[in-house]
Design a protein around this motif. Structure first.
Motif, PDB file in Angstrom:
ATOM      1  N   THR A 129       0.828  -1.202   0.000  1.00 21.35           N
ATOM      2  CA  THR A 129       0.000   0.000   0.000  1.00 21.35           C
ATOM      3  C   THR A 129       0.866   1.257   0.000  1.00 21.35           C
ATOM      4  N   LEU A 130       0.299   2.297  -0.593  1.00 22.41           N
ATOM      5  CA  LEU A 130       0.960   3.596  -0.666  1.00 22.41           C
ATOM      6  C   LEU A 130      -0.090   4.682  -0.533  1.00 22.41           C
ATOM      7  N   HIS A 131       0.044   5.529   0.472  1.00 28.11           N
ATOM      8  CA  HIS A 131      -0.860   6.662   0.659  1.00 28.11           C
ATOM      9  C   HIS A 131      -0.307   7.893  -0.052  1.00 28.11           C
ATOM     10  N   ALA A 132      -1.207   8.718  -0.524  1.00 28.11           N
ATOM     11  CA  ALA A 132      -0.834  10.034  -1.065  1.00 28.11           C
ATOM     12  C   ALA A 132      -1.883  11.021  -0.556  1.00 28.11           C
ATOM     13  N   TRP A 133      -1.468  11.925   0.301  1.00 27.17           N
ATOM     14  CA  TRP A 133      -2.372  12.890   0.948  1.00 27.17           C
ATOM     15  C   TRP A 133      -2.574  14.083   0.016  1.00 27.17           C
ATOM     16  N   VAL A 134      -3.368  13.880  -1.014  1.00 32.06           N
ATOM     17  CA  VAL A 134      -3.550  14.887  -2.053  1.00 32.06           C
ATOM     18  C   VAL A 134      -4.620  15.917  -1.718  1.00 32.06           C
ATOM     19  N   GLU A 135      -5.435  15.668  -0.695  1.00 33.37           N
ATOM     20  CA  GLU A 135      -6.516  16.597  -0.350  1.00 33.37           C
ATOM     21  C   GLU A 135      -6.408  17.156   1.070  1.00 33.37           C
ATOM     22  N   LEU A 136      -5.427  16.699   1.833  1.00 27.59           N
ATOM     23  CA  LEU A 136      -5.197  17.204   3.186  1.00 27.59           C
ATOM     24  C   LEU A 136      -3.696  17.213   3.423  1.00 27.59           C
ATOM     25  N   GLU A 137      -3.161  18.381   3.713  1.00 25.77           N
ATOM     26  CA  GLU A 137      -1.723  18.481   3.960  1.00 25.77           C
ATOM     27  C   GLU A 137      -1.318  17.540   5.093  1.00 25.77           C
ATOM     28  N   THR A 139       1.932  16.969   7.535  1.00 22.84           N
ATOM     29  CA  THR A 139       3.210  17.529   7.964  1.00 22.84           C
ATOM     30  C   THR A 139       4.326  16.488   7.991  1.00 22.84           C
ATOM     31  N   HIS A 140       3.966  15.205   7.919  1.00 20.37           N
ATOM     32  CA  HIS A 140       4.979  14.144   7.898  1.00 20.37           C
ATOM     33  C   HIS A 140       5.359  13.743   6.479  1.00 20.37           C
ATOM     34  N   GLY A 141       4.762  14.390   5.494  1.00 20.20           N
ATOM     35  CA  GLY A 141       5.069  14.102   4.097  1.00 20.20           C
ATOM     36  C   GLY A 141       3.847  13.564   3.376  1.00 20.20           C
ATOM     37  N   ILE A 142       3.758  13.879   2.120  1.00 20.99           N
ATOM     38  CA  ILE A 142       2.574  13.521   1.340  1.00 20.99           C
ATOM     39  C   ILE A 142       2.391  12.013   1.231  1.00 20.99           C
TER      40      ILE A 142
END
Length: 151
Positions: A129-137, A139-142
């Protein structure tokens, strides 16, 4: 690469190569319709698979997309968090590829350009799995798996 501008968590910023920023912009554009959870469900993201997970949200899977391919504009999972009294807000996407034998997992999937993405093995569902926080900043990295902005 993580660049620290000060010692407070709020000031942590992730410097990503331009090509990765462009890829993330493509992802953001592709999920605009899914900011509305009803539209996401109608488009096949209709399996809520985890309940609320702390610092992640609710995971809505599109089972038709779950395969061994990384498709930038077709994340397998959309993450939503409660927003206001009666609504949900899209906060991130998650890419997932199955692992047939968890004791002998395949190599880390190809993902975003470069080495900044953070694939993890999920032993609960036997997935990379890989997360990408594209809609909520985040602070630990996208690409961090958890986001402390969510309870």
């Amino acid at each position: 690469m993580l660049a620290l501008n000060s010692c407070t968590e709020e000031d942590h910023k992730q410097e990503l190569p331009n090509v990765v920023q462009q890829e993330l912009d493509q992802v953001r554009q592709s999920v605009i319709p899914y900011r509305d959870l009803k539209k996401a469900i109608a488009a096949g993201y209709d399996h809520e698979v985890t309940g609320y997970r702390a610092q992640m949200g609710y995971h809505y899977l599109n089972a038709a997309l779950l395969d061994d391919k990384f498709e930038l504009q077709k994340p397998e999972i959309l993450l939503y968090a409660p927003y206001g009294k009666d609504s949900m807000k899209l906060v991130a996407v998650e890419y997932a590829t199955p692992i047939a034998d968890i004791r002998n997992p395949p190599a880390v999937p190809e993902g975003f350009t470069g080495k900044d993405d953070e694939w993890e093995i999920n032993t609960e569902f036997n997935l990379w799995t890989l997360h990408a926080w594209v809609e909520l900043e985040n602070t630990h990295g996208i690409f961090a798996p958890h986001n402390t902005k969510l309870p």
